[in-house]
Design a protein around this motif. Structure first.
Motif, mmCIF file in Angstrom:
data_model
loop_
_atom_site.group_PDB
_atom_site.id
_atom_site.type_symbol
_atom_site.label_atom_id
_atom_site.label_comp_id
_atom_site.label_asym_id
_atom_site.label_seq_id
_atom_site.Cartn_x
_atom_site.Cartn_y
_atom_site.Cartn_z
ATOM 1 N N ASP A 108 0.819 -1.213 0.000
ATOM 2 C CA ASP A 108 0.000 0.000 0.000
ATOM 3 C C ASP A 108 0.853 1.264 0.000
ATOM 4 N N GLY A 109 1.893 1.264 0.833
ATOM 5 C CA GLY A 109 2.732 2.452 0.934
ATOM 6 C C GLY A 109 3.418 2.796 -0.371
ATOM 7 N N LEU A 110 3.902 1.774 -1.059
ATOM 8 C CA LEU A 110 4.525 2.005 -2.364
ATOM 9 C C LEU A 110 3.525 2.601 -3.340
ATOM 10 N N GLY A 111 2.309 2.055 -3.329
ATOM 11 C CA GLY A 111 1.279 2.559 -4.228
ATOM 12 C C GLY A 111 0.942 4.011 -3.945
ATOM 13 N N LEU A 112 0.837 4.371 -2.661
ATOM 14 C CA LEU A 112 0.524 5.744 -2.305
ATOM 15 C C LEU A 112 1.657 6.694 -2.681
ATOM 16 N N LEU A 113 2.904 6.331 -2.346
ATOM 17 C CA LEU A 113 4.034 7.204 -2.665
ATOM 18 C C LEU A 113 4.138 7.474 -4.150
ATOM 19 N N HIS A 114 4.006 6.428 -4.948
ATOM 20 C CA HIS A 114 4.097 6.596 -6.394
ATOM 21 C C HIS A 114 2.984 7.505 -6.919
ATOM 22 N N ASP A 115 1.786 7.377 -6.327
ATOM 23 C CA ASP A 115 0.682 8.207 -6.803
ATOM 24 C C ASP A 115 0.848 9.658 -6.372
ATOM 25 N N LEU A 116 1.317 9.887 -5.153
ATOM 26 C CA LEU A 116 1.572 11.268 -4.726
ATOM 27 C C LEU A 116 2.614 11.926 -5.621
ATOM 28 N N GLU A 117 3.645 11.180 -5.989
ATOM 29 C CA GLU A 117 4.662 11.721 -6.893
ATOM 30 C C GLU A 117 4.060 12.015 -8.266
ATOM 31 N N ARG A 118 3.209 11.103 -8.747
ATOM 32 C CA ARG A 118 2.554 11.293 -10.048
ATOM 33 C C ARG A 118 1.705 12.555 -10.044
ATOM 34 N N LEU A 119 1.091 12.861 -8.892
ATOM 35 C CA LEU A 119 0.208 14.020 -8.773
ATOM 36 C C LEU A 119 0.954 15.319 -8.490
ATOM 37 N N GLY A 120 2.272 15.236 -8.352
ATOM 38 C CA GLY A 120 3.062 16.425 -8.063
ATOM 39 C C GLY A 120 3.049 16.831 -6.602
ATOM 40 N N HIS A 121 2.754 15.865 -5.714
ATOM 41 C CA HIS A 121 2.707 16.143 -4.281
ATOM 42 C C HIS A 121 3.564 15.137 -3.520
ATOM 43 N N ALA A 122 4.808 14.985 -3.922
ATOM 44 C CA ALA A 122 5.719 14.088 -3.207
ATOM 45 C C ALA A 122 5.792 14.523 -1.734
ATOM 46 N N PRO A 123 5.879 13.556 -0.812
ATOM 47 C CA PRO A 123 5.776 13.895 0.612
ATOM 48 C C PRO A 123 6.976 14.612 1.223
ATOM 49 N N ALA A 124 8.102 14.658 0.537
ATOM 50 C CA ALA A 124 9.309 15.255 1.115
ATOM 51 C C ALA A 124 9.040 16.669 1.617
ATOM 52 N N ASN A 125 9.382 16.905 2.887
ATOM 53 C CA ASN A 125 9.277 18.212 3.544
ATOM 54 C C ASN A 125 7.846 18.721 3.697
ATOM 55 N N LYS A 126 6.862 17.844 3.544
ATOM 56 C CA LYS A 126 5.461 18.241 3.655
ATOM 57 C C LYS A 126 4.924 17.935 5.058
ATOM 58 N N LYS A 127 3.932 18.734 5.467
ATOM 59 C CA LYS A 127 3.171 18.464 6.684
ATOM 60 C C LYS A 127 1.934 17.663 6.275
ATOM 61 N N ILE A 128 1.809 16.449 6.813
ATOM 62 C CA ILE A 128 0.775 15.528 6.359
ATOM 63 C C ILE A 128 -0.141 15.135 7.515
ATOM 64 N N LEU A 129 -1.443 15.200 7.263
ATOM 65 C CA LEU A 129 -2.452 14.717 8.201
ATOM 66 C C LEU A 129 -3.006 13.405 7.669
ATOM 67 N N LEU A 130 -2.919 12.359 8.467
ATOM 68 C CA LEU A 130 -3.420 11.035 8.090
ATOM 69 C C LEU A 130 -4.656 10.742 8.927
ATOM 70 N N VAL A 131 -5.802 10.593 8.271
ATOM 71 C CA VAL A 131 -7.074 10.360 8.961
ATOM 72 C C VAL A 131 -7.376 8.864 8.923
ATOM 73 N N GLY A 132 -7.387 8.236 10.094
ATOM 74 C CA GLY A 132 -7.622 6.802 10.190
ATOM 75 C C GLY A 132 -6.425 6.105 10.810
ATOM 76 N N ALA A 133 -6.698 4.963 11.467
ATOM 77 C CA ALA A 133 -5.619 4.225 12.123
ATOM 78 C C ALA A 133 -5.790 2.721 11.955
ATOM 79 N N GLY A 134 -6.558 2.307 10.951
ATOM 80 C CA GLY A 134 -6.746 0.893 10.671
ATOM 81 C C GLY A 134 -5.672 0.349 9.751
ATOM 82 N N GLY A 135 -5.975 -0.767 9.114
ATOM 83 C CA GLY A 135 -4.992 -1.426 8.263
ATOM 84 C C GLY A 135 -4.494 -0.571 7.128
ATOM 85 N N ALA A 136 -5.377 0.220 6.507
ATOM 86 C CA ALA A 136 -4.954 1.076 5.386
ATOM 87 C C ALA A 136 -3.952 2.120 5.853
#
Length: 284
Positions: A108-136
């Motif tokens: 899942d993490g690989l899929g998310l990172l690749h998609d964020l990069e594709r969208l022009g929002h790579a996570p480097a140096n970003k402030k990120i809010l993650l909503v949820g604490a389950g398996g995803a």
């Protein structure tokens, strides 16, 4: 790992499962890479996930993609043979049999990172809010931190679960503690570069109960759920000032490609499959 079975039977397992597009994705990957396979959907009873998994592999199945709500249960089943990503995530979305032993990974993490990069929002140096604490959510915390985000704040309707995930992460990787925090939904307040909905709330047609004012300039609202139309979370985010919104279709295809590579030893090209899937959803 290449499955020795002539039938090459794969499936996605979850509950609910009717909405899953995994068969469409893997069939296109197979065509693209010259693989012969059969890929199905399996709706497992909530109280007998282990039994369904055991039966699938006993009948010659080669691999399973695991979706809600079974990723943590899959982690337990494969705990003797886990990848490093699965161990850190505490959740498994990819299962396969190797030398008679069940193995598990989390892509899942690989899929998310690749998609964020594709969208022009790579996570480097970003402030990120993650909503949820389950398996995803568990599957993406380490990759987001490893991707260099400046801050990752986990919030959940039940705050205790967010704190448990926080403790799991820092117990494995203490140096990450300074960039990681947790709380309830009311603790989400702040100005974020990326807000990721890792809950299944959009499947129920309601967005998570988040405070307003979360989105900084150029912020992205990303929902791991996907659909024909913008999800309730995406609609909420747009009204609240998010600059960009995206659903999880790219993540879905990206994590599927990583699973496909584990099973078949070849990594397919994501872009044409993502385009075909988006067109398929729009015409459905």
């Amino acid at each position: 790992m290449t499955c020795a079975s002539l039938s090459k039977h794969y499936a996605v397992i979850g509950n609910p499962i009717e909405h899953s597009r995994s068969p469409f994705i893997h069939e296109l990957f197979a065509q693209q890479t010259g693989q012969a396979l059969r890929y199905d959907k399996i709706k497992a009873p909530l109280d007998d996930f282990p039994g369904v998994v055991a039966a699938f592999f006993a009948e010659g199945g080669c691999g399973l993609n695991v979706t809600v709500p079974f990723k943590e249960a899959a982690f337990v089943l494969a705990q003797a043979h886990l990848s490093a990503r699965a161990t850190l995530a505490g959740a498994v979305n990819t299962l396969w049999m190797e030398q008679g032993q069940l193995h598990g990974c989390n892509t899942d993490g690989l899929g998310l990172l690749h998609d964020l990069e594709r969208l022009g929002h790579a996570p480097a140096n970003k402030k990120i809010l993650l909503v949820g604490a389950g398996g995803a959510a568990r599957g993406v915390v380490f990759p987001l931190l490893d991707g260099g985000c400046a801050q990752l704040h986990i919030v959940n309707r039940t705050a205790q679960r967010a704190h448990q995930l926080h403790q799991h992460v820092i117990s494995h990787m203490p140096p990450l503690a300074s960039r990681l925090s947790a709380g309830g939904l009311a603790d989400a307040a702040g100005s974020w570069d990326i807000v990721i909905n890792a809950t299944s709330s959009s499947l129920g047609q309601t967005p998570p109960d988040l405070p307003a004012g979360l989105y900084g300039p150029q912020a992205l609202a990303y929902d791991m759920v996907y659909g024909q139309q913008p999800t309730p979370f995406m609609q909420q985010a747009e009204k609240q000032g998010a600059h960009d919104t995206a659903d999880g279709l790219g993540m879905l295809v990206g994590q599927a490609a990583a699973s496909f590579a584990i099973w078949h030893g070849v990594t397919p090209n994501v872009e044409p499959v993502l385009h075909a899937l988006r067109q398929h959803l729009r015409s459905a």
